[in-house]
Design a protein around this motif. Structure first.
Motif, PDB file in Angstrom:
ATOM      1  N   SER A 232       0.831  -1.198   0.000  1.00 41.17           N
ATOM      2  CA  SER A 232       0.000   0.000   0.000  1.00 41.17           C
ATOM      3  C   SER A 232       0.870   1.255   0.000  1.00 41.17           C
ATOM      4  CB  SER A 232      -0.917   0.001   1.232  1.00 41.17           C
ATOM      5  OG  SER A 232      -1.786   1.116   1.188  1.00 41.17           O
ATOM      6  N   ARG A 233       0.733   2.060  -1.046  1.00 39.05           N
ATOM      7  CA  ARG A 233       1.425   3.331  -1.155  1.00 39.05           C
ATOM      8  C   ARG A 233       0.449   4.373  -1.694  1.00 39.05           C
ATOM      9  NH1 ARG A 233       5.176   1.440   1.373  1.00 39.05           N
ATOM     10  NH2 ARG A 233       7.408   1.544   0.844  1.00 39.05           N
ATOM     11  N   ARG A 234       0.625   5.612  -1.291  1.00 39.98           N
ATOM     12  CA  ARG A 234      -0.230   6.689  -1.782  1.00 39.98           C
ATOM     13  C   ARG A 234       0.163   7.089  -3.207  1.00 39.98           C
ATOM     14  NH1 ARG A 234      -3.231  10.844   0.654  1.00 39.98           N
ATOM     15  NH2 ARG A 234      -3.454  12.707  -0.653  1.00 39.98           N
ATOM     16  N   THR A 235       1.461   7.334  -3.407  1.00 40.65           N
ATOM     17  CA  THR A 235       1.973   7.826  -4.680  1.00 40.65           C
ATOM     18  C   THR A 235       3.325   7.209  -4.962  1.00 40.65           C
ATOM     19  OG1 THR A 235       0.900   9.976  -4.287  1.00 40.65           O
ATOM     20  CG2 THR A 235       2.553   9.895  -6.030  1.00 40.65           C
ATOM     21  N   LEU A 236       3.586   6.892  -6.226  1.00 39.70           N
ATOM     22  CA  LEU A 236       4.900   6.439  -6.654  1.00 39.70           C
ATOM     23  C   LEU A 236       5.274   7.155  -7.948  1.00 39.70           C
ATOM     24  CD1 LEU A 236       4.596   2.576  -6.105  1.00 39.70           C
ATOM     25  CD2 LEU A 236       6.101   4.118  -4.826  1.00 39.70           C
ATOM     26  N   TYR A 237       6.444   7.781  -7.965  1.00 41.10           N
ATOM     27  CA  TYR A 237       6.971   8.393  -9.189  1.00 41.10           C
ATOM     28  C   TYR A 237       7.815   7.361  -9.918  1.00 41.10           C
ATOM     29  CZ  TYR A 237       5.471  13.098  -7.862  1.00 41.10           C
ATOM     30  OH  TYR A 237       4.717  14.205  -7.548  1.00 41.10           O
ATOM     31  N   ALA A 238       7.524   7.156 -11.190  1.00 39.42           N
ATOM     32  CA  ALA A 238       8.281   6.216 -12.009  1.00 39.42           C
ATOM     33  C   ALA A 238       9.219   7.011 -12.907  1.00 39.42           C
ATOM     34  CB  ALA A 238       7.342   5.352 -12.839  1.00 39.42           C
ATOM     35  N   GLY A 239      10.431   7.234 -12.417  1.00 35.79           N
ATOM     36  CA  GLY A 239      11.410   8.007 -13.167  1.00 35.79           C
ATOM     37  C   GLY A 239      11.840   9.255 -12.433  1.00 35.79           C
ATOM     38  N   GLY A 240      13.149   9.421 -12.245  1.00 38.71           N
ATOM     39  CA  GLY A 240      13.660  10.579 -11.521  1.00 38.71           C
ATOM     40  C   GLY A 240      13.442  11.891 -12.239  1.00 38.71           C
ATOM     41  N   GLY A 241      13.471  11.869 -13.573  1.00 40.94           N
ATOM     42  CA  GLY A 241      13.243  13.093 -14.329  1.00 40.94           C
ATOM     43  C   GLY A 241      11.882  13.688 -14.038  1.00 40.94           C
ATOM     44  N   GLY A 242      10.881  12.830 -13.890  1.00 42.09           N
ATOM     45  CA  GLY A 242       9.542  13.308 -13.579  1.00 42.09           C
ATOM     46  C   GLY A 242       9.461  13.928 -12.201  1.00 42.09           C
ATOM     47  N   LEU A 243      10.130  13.312 -11.221  1.00 40.31           N
ATOM     48  CA  LEU A 243      10.101  13.853  -9.869  1.00 40.31           C
ATOM     49  C   LEU A 243      10.788  15.214  -9.808  1.00 40.31           C
ATOM     50  CD1 LEU A 243       9.433  13.585  -6.898  1.00 40.31           C
ATOM     51  CD2 LEU A 243      11.551  12.296  -6.587  1.00 40.31           C
ATOM     52  N   VAL A 244      11.907  15.367 -10.491  1.00 45.61           N
ATOM     53  CA  VAL A 244      12.603  16.659 -10.514  1.00 45.61           C
ATOM     54  C   VAL A 244      11.710  17.740 -11.097  1.00 45.61           C
ATOM     55  CG1 VAL A 244      14.513  17.933 -11.564  1.00 45.61           C
ATOM     56  CG2 VAL A 244      14.917  15.677 -10.581  1.00 45.61           C
ATOM     57  N   SER A 245      11.028  17.423 -12.192  1.00 44.04           N
ATOM     58  CA  SER A 245      10.112  18.382 -12.813  1.00 44.04           C
ATOM     59  C   SER A 245       8.988  18.769 -11.862  1.00 44.04           C
ATOM     60  CB  SER A 245       9.528  17.793 -14.101  1.00 44.04           C
ATOM     61  OG  SER A 245       8.569  18.655 -14.669  1.00 44.04           O
TER      62      SER A 245
END
Length: 337
Positions: A232-245
């Motif tokens: 169970s997780r609320r949110t997961l970013y798939a890719g560091g480039g997306g998280l930086v943006s």
């Protein structure tokens, strides 16, 4: 009621948009790890080929042809899961479509079609999944985007749907928690993923579209989704480039706007590489599907950021705080008089 999710090999997983890109990667990896899958998409020939290929290797897979914008079609998918496997444990709302062009260039009818698939299709799946999982527990995994956090030029309708998907997912989670339903609700936010999306999207620009780098392989999204089916997780970013943006947009929204205005169009165009014409424009009808895009791009096969989030959800909060501190320190100090 506490949320308890089964091991992947003990699950039945429904995946929408299953014959292309992220959806295809999710299906293939889920079956490889021992799960049973109900795959659904509009492309009947591609679904049958997928079933035959995975079944030949001993995979447990059922298929159902459906357009997620049609509630009756989505209910039919659930019926296939119940008839074939006795039900399902996770439902992955992955199906999506898009356009390239300015808000004025894209006809209103096409705006509505993008919402019919990306928002209402996900709503249909969420409602059907929640109805089934209330009595047995499980996971609903929705595919959003880094564009759930900020908008980009040339993809206005798509960005709007992904903002709406985030709000819908948050609302669904709160309502299920409020009633004590044992259902995990996760939003996956991929960065740019090397799928046929630029070829499948309806294009109103004067150049062929592309996804801006850095790109990641669809297997990165599959890894995030299948982790969310078990954890169970609320949110997961798939890719560091997306998280930086995303972090930059939160910490310095006007700076992010300026960057998008300056390079947003050119980084989404690939004049010398239009891709496979047989895949072009699947907004209303399916076209040739595939795992990866046909344009010549480099895609990373792993994401350190995703692996860190899998270890501990606090990683995201540390990133947000760190970005805020960095922006605060970069601002000029007021001059004393």
């Amino acid at each position: 009621m506490a949320i308890t999710l089964k091991r992947l090999r003990d699950q039945v997983i429904v995946v929408t948009g299953a014959t292309s890109g992220n959806g295809l990667a999710i299906v293939e990896e889920a079956v490889r790890r021992g799960a049973a899958v109900v795959a659904t998409a509009r492309n009947e020939a591609a679904l049958e080929a997928l079933r035959d290929r995975l079944s030949a290797d001993g995979g447990r897979i059922a298929i159902c042809v459906a357009d997620v914008s049609d509630m009756a079609g989505v209910e039919r998918v659930a019926a296939v899961a119940i008839e074939t496997f006795g039900g399902f444990d996770s439902w992955v709302n992955n199906a999506g479509t898009g356009t390239y062009g300015t808000l004025e260039q894209v006809p209103v009818a096409d705006h509505r079609r993008v919402f019919d698939v990306n928002y209402f299709g996900l709503l249909h799946g969420s409602l059907v999944a929640a109805r089934h999982l209330r009595g047995r527990g499980g996971a609903i995994v929705n595919i959003g985007s880094i564009l759930s956090d900020r908008a980009i030029v040339e993809q206005g309708p798509y960005c709007a749907t992904k903002h709406a998907v985030q709000a819908l997912t948050d609302t669904l989670r709160m309502e299920l928690e409020q009633e004590g339903a044992p259902i995990s609700v996760t939003l996956i936010k991929p960065g740019a993923i090397d799928t046929p999306f630029p070829e499948h999207a309806r294009n109103f620009m004067d150049q062929p579209p592309r996804l801006p780098p850095p790109l990641y392989a669809p297997s990165v999204v599959a890894d995030a989704v299948l982790f969310a089916c078990e954890t169970s997780r609320r949110t997961l970013y798939a890719g560091g480039g997306g998280l930086v943006s995303s972090l930059l947009s939160r910490a310095a929204p006007r700076l992010s706007d300026r960057i998008m205005e300056l390079v947003g169009t050119t980084t989404q165009q690939k004049p010398d590489d239009p891709g496979d014409p047989t895949r072009r424009d699947n907004l209303y009808e399916p076209r040739v599907d595939a795992l990866r895009g046909s344009q010549n791009v480099h895609a990373r096969t792993s994401s350190t950021v995703l692996q860190a989030q899998k270890l501990h959800p606090a990683f995201l909060m540390l990133g947000v705080v760190g970005a805020g501190i960095a922006v605060a320190l970069s601002r000029p100090k007021p001059t004393r008089r």
